[in-house]
Design a protein around this motif. Structure first.
Motif, PDB file in Angstrom:
ATOM      1  N   TYR A  38      36.618  34.642  32.317  1.00 40.85           N
ATOM      2  CA  TYR A  38      36.288  33.468  33.133  1.00 40.85           C
ATOM      3  C   TYR A  38      34.804  33.114  32.952  1.00 40.85           C
ATOM      4  O   TYR A  38      34.446  31.936  32.802  1.00 40.85           O
ATOM      5  CB  TYR A  38      36.587  33.744  34.603  1.00 40.85           C
ATOM      6  CG  TYR A  38      36.321  32.578  35.518  1.00 40.85           C
ATOM      7  CD1 TYR A  38      37.247  31.543  35.656  1.00 40.85           C
ATOM      8  CD2 TYR A  38      35.133  32.497  36.238  1.00 40.85           C
ATOM      9  CE1 TYR A  38      36.996  30.457  36.482  1.00 40.85           C
ATOM     10  CE2 TYR A  38      34.868  31.425  37.070  1.00 40.85           C
ATOM     11  CZ  TYR A  38      35.810  30.406  37.195  1.00 40.85           C
ATOM     12  OH  TYR A  38      35.548  29.330  38.019  1.00 40.85           O
ATOM     13  N   PRO A  42      38.425  33.157  41.013  1.00 44.20           N
ATOM     14  CA  PRO A  42      37.234  34.006  40.896  1.00 44.20           C
ATOM     15  C   PRO A  42      36.649  34.365  42.248  1.00 44.20           C
ATOM     16  O   PRO A  42      36.852  33.666  43.240  1.00 44.20           O
ATOM     17  CB  PRO A  42      36.264  33.126  40.092  1.00 44.20           C
ATOM     18  CG  PRO A  42      36.681  31.739  40.415  1.00 44.20           C
ATOM     19  CD  PRO A  42      38.179  31.783  40.567  1.00 44.20           C
ATOM     20  N   LEU A  79      44.430  32.532  32.600  1.00 40.95           N
ATOM     21  CA  LEU A  79      43.527  32.315  33.730  1.00 40.95           C
ATOM     22  C   LEU A  79      43.969  31.149  34.610  1.00 40.95           C
ATOM     23  O   LEU A  79      43.231  30.744  35.505  1.00 40.95           O
ATOM     24  CB  LEU A  79      42.109  32.052  33.221  1.00 40.95           C
ATOM     25  CG  LEU A  79      41.439  33.193  32.430  1.00 40.95           C
ATOM     26  CD1 LEU A  79      40.067  32.736  31.934  1.00 40.95           C
ATOM     27  CD2 LEU A  79      41.300  34.444  33.284  1.00 40.95           C
ATOM     28  N   GLU A 104      42.792  44.799  34.690  1.00 36.59           N
ATOM     29  CA  GLU A 104      43.200  43.413  34.459  1.00 36.59           C
ATOM     30  C   GLU A 104      42.263  42.442  35.173  1.00 36.59           C
ATOM     31  O   GLU A 104      41.833  41.439  34.602  1.00 36.59           O
ATOM     32  CB  GLU A 104      44.635  43.192  34.928  1.00 36.59           C
ATOM     33  CG  GLU A 104      45.126  41.773  34.683  1.00 36.59           C
ATOM     34  CD  GLU A 104      46.547  41.541  35.171  1.00 36.59           C
ATOM     35  OE1 GLU A 104      47.006  42.321  36.027  1.00 36.59           O
ATOM     36  OE2 GLU A 104      47.186  40.599  34.693  1.00 36.59           O
ATOM     37  N   GLU A 105      41.930  42.736  36.429  1.00 33.92           N
ATOM     38  CA  GLU A 105      41.042  41.861  37.195  1.00 33.92           C
ATOM     39  C   GLU A 105      39.643  41.813  36.576  1.00 33.92           C
ATOM     40  O   GLU A 105      38.999  40.764  36.545  1.00 33.92           O
ATOM     41  CB  GLU A 105      40.963  42.343  38.642  1.00 33.92           C
ATOM     42  CG  GLU A 105      42.251  42.133  39.420  1.00 33.92           C
ATOM     43  CD  GLU A 105      42.253  42.848  40.758  1.00 33.92           C
ATOM     44  OE1 GLU A 105      42.859  42.318  41.712  1.00 33.92           O
ATOM     45  OE2 GLU A 105      41.652  43.939  40.856  1.00 33.92           O
ATOM     46  N   GLN A 163      39.802  39.639  33.475  1.00 30.07           N
ATOM     47  CA  GLN A 163      39.900  38.230  33.852  1.00 30.07           C
ATOM     48  C   GLN A 163      38.530  37.669  34.225  1.00 30.07           C
ATOM     49  O   GLN A 163      38.180  36.540  33.843  1.00 30.07           O
ATOM     50  CB  GLN A 163      40.868  38.077  35.030  1.00 30.07           C
ATOM     51  CG  GLN A 163      42.329  38.230  34.656  1.00 30.07           C
ATOM     52  CD  GLN A 163      43.241  38.180  35.875  1.00 30.07           C
ATOM     53  OE1 GLN A 163      42.867  38.620  36.966  1.00 30.07           O
ATOM     54  NE2 GLN A 163      44.431  37.644  35.698  1.00 30.07           N
ATOM     55  N   ALA A 164      37.749  38.448  34.968  1.00 32.40           N
ATOM     56  CA  ALA A 164      36.421  37.998  35.383  1.00 32.40           C
ATOM     57  C   ALA A 164      35.522  37.761  34.170  1.00 32.40           C
ATOM     58  O   ALA A 164      34.784  36.772  34.100  1.00 32.40           O
ATOM     59  CB  ALA A 164      35.785  39.025  36.318  1.00 32.40           C
ATOM     60  N   ARG A 207      46.038  30.921  36.976  1.00 32.94           N
ATOM     61  CA  ARG A 207      46.166  31.246  38.402  1.00 32.94           C
ATOM     62  C   ARG A 207      45.037  32.152  38.890  1.00 32.94           C
ATOM     63  O   ARG A 207      45.077  32.654  40.012  1.00 32.94           O
ATOM     64  CB  ARG A 207      47.518  31.926  38.666  1.00 32.94           C
ATOM     65  CG  ARG A 207      48.721  31.037  38.366  1.00 32.94           C
ATOM     66  CD  ARG A 207      50.012  31.733  38.750  1.00 32.94           C
ATOM     67  NE  ARG A 207      51.180  30.901  38.494  1.00 32.94           N
ATOM     68  CZ  ARG A 207      52.433  31.256  38.741  1.00 32.94           C
ATOM     69  NH1 ARG A 207      52.677  32.472  39.237  1.00 32.94           N
ATOM     70  NH2 ARG A 207      53.433  30.434  38.483  1.00 32.94           N
ATOM     71  N   TYR A 208      44.044  32.354  38.053  1.00 33.13           N
ATOM     72  CA  TYR A 208      42.953  33.250  38.419  1.00 33.13           C
ATOM     73  C   TYR A 208      42.024  32.568  39.416  1.00 33.13           C
ATOM     74  O   TYR A 208      41.572  31.441  39.219  1.00 33.13           O
ATOM     75  CB  TYR A 208      42.166  33.663  37.177  1.00 33.13           C
ATOM     76  CG  TYR A 208      40.929  34.469  37.481  1.00 33.13           C
ATOM     77  CD1 TYR A 208      41.013  35.755  38.006  1.00 33.13           C
ATOM     78  CD2 TYR A 208      39.656  33.933  37.254  1.00 33.13           C
ATOM     79  CE1 TYR A 208      39.882  36.489  38.288  1.00 33.13           C
ATOM     80  CE2 TYR A 208      38.517  34.668  37.525  1.00 33.13           C
ATOM     81  CZ  TYR A 208      38.646  35.951  38.044  1.00 33.13           C
ATOM     82  OH  TYR A 208      37.512  36.680  38.333  1.00 33.13           O
TER      83      TYR A 208
END
Length: 301
Positions: A164, A124, A119, A156-157, A160-161, A121-122
């Motif tokens: 997070y 939100p 995360l 993937e997105e 990641q959410a 480089r994630y």
């Protein structure tokens, strides 16, 4: 033991977890429960109706209709009232927790988990970040719930959410549980279809458990791979914004504007203007329809 269970259930200071444990003991005894009367079943309400008056009006029905389904429903209502907490439903001296994942094995849990992504480089969604900053659990849940059916997002997105949120917000995800009103997760992929996905979304709304959420991600991914037309990725081209210097912008503007030999701008004809407009429309269509690589991955613990 039956009467003791009812007495403890009515006591708002005894945890719903303890009541659930006592119910499990009654179930083991067998032959103690009655079928749930149809008129009672028809009058059971969803979560937004769960208040203390509703709880006590239904718990009194156990005297004449000691139904396992009604007991499970009332424990669920009581648990919600203790979470708020409603007046008279404050748990005291609770030192133990009870595993509420009946018929839910460790293999099931393992099969619906994804490895935590990087995360670092994630970035939100701005709305999601605002909800997290405000620690608005209801808004975060509603946002993630909507994300499940947003097929512009890659798997993937979506994952990641979720991670997070799990790292930055407290109390969003509940413990997995089942009841007469919340179905167990189905592991047989042959039974996964659009209808099952929708039904499980309803169960997620009643039991916002992390494992339920990841199960729905798994179902979505599986149906997409099987070619279900309702679960296909909506491909969106994502481009990095191009940064230009002021001088570069001036050169571009200068080069794009036709000029006569005297250096004056040349007036475009109506036909030339129409062609330029058509070119812009074509460029916009190509931008929307551009293909991107679908970043799907599914790694299990």
């Amino acid at each position: 033991m039956k009467q003791q269970f009812i007495t403890n259930l009515k006591n708002g200071k005894i945890s719903a977890a303890q009541n659930r444990k006592e119910l499990a003991e009654l179930v083991k005894q067998g032959g103690i429960f009655s079928p749930l009367a149809e008129h009672i079943k028809a009058d059971l309400k969803l979560q937004h109706h769960w208040v203390s008056h509703y709880f006590f009006s239904k718990v009194n029905l156990l005297a004449n209709n000691f139904s396992q389904e009604l007991c499970e429903h009332l424990i669920q209502v009581k648990e919600r009232l203790q979470q708020i907490p409603e007046q008279g439903f404050t748990v005291e001296n609770v030192t133990e927790t009870v595993n509420t994942t009946a018929n839910f094995t460790q293999e099931t849990l393992k099969a619906n988990q994804y490895i935590e992504p990087d995360l670092s480089r994630y970035v939100p969604n701005s709305k999601l970040k605002g909800y997290i900053d405000a620690q608005d659990v209801s808004a975060i849940r509603a946002f993630l719930f909507a994300e499940l059916s947003d097929f512009r997002l890659t798997i993937e997105e979506l994952i990641q959410a979720v991670f997070y949120v799990e790292k930055n917000a407290k109390g969003v995800f509940e413990e997995y549980k089942t009841s007469a009103f919340i179905a167990e997760i189905e592991q047989d992929e042959s039974k996964w279809n659009g209808r099952y996905f929708n039904l499980q979304q309803g169960d997620l709304n009643l039991n916002f458990a992390l494992v339920r959420f990841f199960h729905l991600v798994n179902v979505r991914e599986t149906l997409m791979k099987k070619g279900d037309p309702d679960f296909q990725q909506i491909k969106v081209e994502r481009k990095e914004p191009q940064v230009q210097t002021q001088a570069g912008s001036q050169r571009t503007a200068s080069q794009s504007t036709p000029r006569s030999q005297t250096g004056q701008p040349v007036r475009q004809t109506k036909e030339q203007s129409t062609n330029n407009s058509n070119s812009k429309v074509l460029a916009a269509i190509l931008a929307v329809g551009g293909l991107v690589a679908l970043a799907l991955w599914k790694l299990f613990h």
